[in-house]
Design a protein around this motif. Structure first.
Motif, PDB file in Angstrom:
ATOM      1  N   THR A 174     -41.860 -14.058 -31.351  1.00  0.00           N
ATOM      2  CA  THR A 174     -40.684 -13.264 -31.705  1.00  0.00           C
ATOM      3  C   THR A 174     -39.553 -14.126 -32.240  1.00  0.00           C
ATOM      4  N   THR A 175     -38.961 -13.687 -33.336  1.00  0.00           N
ATOM      5  CA  THR A 175     -37.757 -14.292 -33.886  1.00  0.00           C
ATOM      6  C   THR A 175     -36.565 -13.437 -33.486  1.00  0.00           C
ATOM      7  N   VAL A 176     -35.487 -14.085 -33.066  1.00  0.00           N
ATOM      8  CA  VAL A 176     -34.250 -13.381 -32.719  1.00  0.00           C
ATOM      9  C   VAL A 176     -33.165 -13.789 -33.710  1.00  0.00           C
ATOM     10  N   ASN A 177     -32.665 -12.809 -34.457  1.00  0.00           N
ATOM     11  CA  ASN A 177     -31.551 -13.019 -35.383  1.00  0.00           C
ATOM     12  C   ASN A 177     -30.304 -12.344 -34.839  1.00  0.00           C
ATOM     13  N   GLY A 178     -29.135 -12.830 -35.259  1.00  0.00           N
ATOM     14  CA  GLY A 178     -27.888 -12.270 -34.772  1.00  0.00           C
ATOM     15  C   GLY A 178     -26.982 -11.778 -35.880  1.00  0.00           C
ATOM     16  N   LEU A 179     -26.260 -10.702 -35.587  1.00  0.00           N
ATOM     17  CA  LEU A 179     -25.173 -10.251 -36.455  1.00  0.00           C
ATOM     18  C   LEU A 179     -23.909 -10.291 -35.620  1.00  0.00           C
ATOM     19  N   VAL A 180     -22.981 -11.154 -35.995  1.00  0.00           N
ATOM     20  CA  VAL A 180     -21.767 -11.373 -35.221  1.00  0.00           C
ATOM     21  C   VAL A 180     -20.583 -10.715 -35.913  1.00  0.00           C
ATOM     22  N   ILE A 181     -19.823  -9.929 -35.143  1.00  0.00           N
ATOM     23  CA  ILE A 181     -18.552  -9.417 -35.624  1.00  0.00           C
ATOM     24  C   ILE A 181     -17.491 -10.372 -35.107  1.00  0.00           C
ATOM     25  N   ALA A 202     -34.948 -18.158 -37.880  1.00  0.00           N
ATOM     26  CA  ALA A 202     -33.868 -17.392 -37.261  1.00  0.00           C
ATOM     27  C   ALA A 202     -32.531 -17.725 -37.914  1.00  0.00           C
ATOM     28  N   PHE A 203     -31.631 -16.732 -37.974  1.00  0.00           N
ATOM     29  CA  PHE A 203     -30.344 -16.940 -38.638  1.00  0.00           C
ATOM     30  C   PHE A 203     -29.283 -16.028 -38.025  1.00  0.00           C
ATOM     31  N   VAL A 204     -28.018 -16.328 -38.351  1.00  0.00           N
ATOM     32  CA  VAL A 204     -26.874 -15.508 -37.950  1.00  0.00           C
ATOM     33  C   VAL A 204     -26.202 -14.969 -39.196  1.00  0.00           C
ATOM     34  N   GLU A 205     -25.976 -13.674 -39.222  1.00  0.00           N
ATOM     35  CA  GLU A 205     -25.180 -13.033 -40.262  1.00  0.00           C
ATOM     36  C   GLU A 205     -23.833 -12.685 -39.649  1.00  0.00           C
ATOM     37  N   THR A 206     -22.761 -12.693 -40.433  1.00  0.00           N
ATOM     38  CA  THR A 206     -21.436 -12.430 -39.878  1.00  0.00           C
ATOM     39  C   THR A 206     -20.730 -11.297 -40.616  1.00  0.00           C
ATOM     40  N   LEU A 221     -30.802  -7.077 -43.063  1.00  0.00           N
ATOM     41  CA  LEU A 221     -32.068  -6.357 -43.181  1.00  0.00           C
ATOM     42  C   LEU A 221     -32.881  -6.839 -44.371  1.00  0.00           C
ATOM     43  N   LEU A 222     -32.219  -7.043 -45.513  1.00  0.00           N
ATOM     44  CA  LEU A 222     -32.946  -7.519 -46.695  1.00  0.00           C
ATOM     45  C   LEU A 222     -33.588  -8.876 -46.430  1.00  0.00           C
ATOM     46  N   ARG A 223     -32.875  -9.728 -45.728  1.00  0.00           N
ATOM     47  CA  ARG A 223     -33.419 -11.058 -45.414  1.00  0.00           C
ATOM     48  C   ARG A 223     -34.578 -10.950 -44.439  1.00  0.00           C
ATOM     49  N   GLU A 224     -34.463 -10.082 -43.457  1.00  0.00           N
ATOM     50  CA  GLU A 224     -35.533  -9.937 -42.459  1.00  0.00           C
ATOM     51  C   GLU A 224     -36.772  -9.282 -43.060  1.00  0.00           C
ATOM     52  N   ILE A 225     -36.580  -8.264 -43.869  1.00  0.00           N
ATOM     53  CA  ILE A 225     -37.721  -7.561 -44.449  1.00  0.00           C
ATOM     54  C   ILE A 225     -38.430  -8.422 -45.482  1.00  0.00           C
ATOM     55  N   SER A 226     -37.667  -8.985 -46.415  1.00  0.00           N
ATOM     56  CA  SER A 226     -38.268  -9.787 -47.484  1.00  0.00           C
ATOM     57  C   SER A 226     -38.803 -11.106 -46.966  1.00  0.00           C
ATOM     58  N   GLY A 227     -38.286 -11.560 -45.841  1.00  0.00           N
ATOM     59  CA  GLY A 227     -38.755 -12.828 -45.283  1.00  0.00           C
ATOM     60  C   GLY A 227     -40.203 -12.791 -44.872  1.00  0.00           C
ATOM     61  N   ASN A 228     -40.789 -11.591 -44.807  1.00  0.00           N
ATOM     62  CA  ASN A 228     -42.201 -11.479 -44.437  1.00  0.00           C
ATOM     63  C   ASN A 228     -43.105 -12.257 -45.385  1.00  0.00           C
TER      64      ASN A 228
END
Length: 259
Positions: A174-181, A202-206, A221-228
């Protein structure tokens, strides 16, 4: 009585198996990605922030680029839940297969129209990650990649920490990515980069503020989906084989962390 030619039984068995696979809704079709969305609804997220967050999430899934990415990638499984305190994880949407514009749009509308569960509890990020890990065992089929998409505006302040969750649960596939506000002190972006994200690519989007949430989620989402296309394919047993161990670990951590 008619006699069947040699090999007829084997042919019949193959045909039967093929038909069973064809008519089973989630049977042998490829699944590129299983995505768990973990949405922060802790006390630092006020009513306006919550609405911006959920509408932004719906807008991101409803965006034409995201829809096209999901469909052209062969579809995806997705589930979503809200999280805040230690025992405050509430489902928004159970596992759903998205592979057509209509199915993606329906899921987007479901997210945008969600009603908040809790609003007065702390940020139990470790518990949210533990809960997310157990969701893959409930997926209706095994997928090539497993990703947790966790978003939040603060650091863990209740219960066991993300590193403890990673030791207690099986995140090997499992990969865990984050979106930080952004905006809180201490800086949640630095915390997510050091403590939360995990696994291959894994990466963080802000998002600078909650009004930017939808745009940031679209990028994510685009990065996660296309990263396949570039994902590291890992071999492993179906998630269902890990359910008992993960569930027991989660319950044990809750007992040990109780006041």
């Amino acid at each position: 009585m008619p006699r069947h030619k040699p090999g007829f039984g084997r042919v019949a068995a193959c045909v039967t198996t093929g038909l069973a696979a064809l008519f089973s809704p989630l049977s042998a079709m490829a699944c590129p990605l299983a995505l768990v969305l973990a949405i922060d609804v802790s006390s630092s997220v006020d009513a306006s922030d919550y609405r911006l967050q959920m509408e932004g999430l719906g807008e991101a899934f409803g965006d034409r680029e995201v829809v096209d990415a999901i469909v052209s990638n062969g579809g995806m499984l997705v589930t979503a839940f809200e999280w805040s305190g230690r025992d405050k994880q509430v489902p928004i949407a159970t596992w759903t297969w998205l592979d057509t514009p209509a199915s993606v749009q329906a899921f987007a509308e479901r997210l945008a129209g969600a009603s908040r569960s809790y609003h007065r509890f702390p940020t139990a990020l470790g518990y949210a990650l533990g809960h997310a890990a157990t969701q893959f065992a409930r997926a209706p089929r095994a997928c090539t990649r497993q990703v947790v998409d966790v978003s939040g505006d603060g650091v863990n302040n209740e219960g066991f920490s993300p590193p403890i969750a990673y030791r207690a649960f099986d995140f090997s596939r499992t990969t865990v990515n984050g979106l930080v506000i952004k905006g809180a002190d201490p800086d949640p972006e630095d915390y997510y980069r050091r403590t939360v994200i995990r696994g291959p690519d894994a990466f963080v989007e802000t998002a600078e503020r909650f009004s930017d949430y939808g745009v940031a989620m679209k990028r994510k989402l685009l990065r996660e989906i296309s990263g396949n296309v570039f994902a590291r394919h890992q071999k492993g047993h179906p998630a269902s084989a890990r359910w008992t161990a993960s569930d027991l670990a989660y319950r044990q951590l809750r007992r040990e962390d109780a006041p």
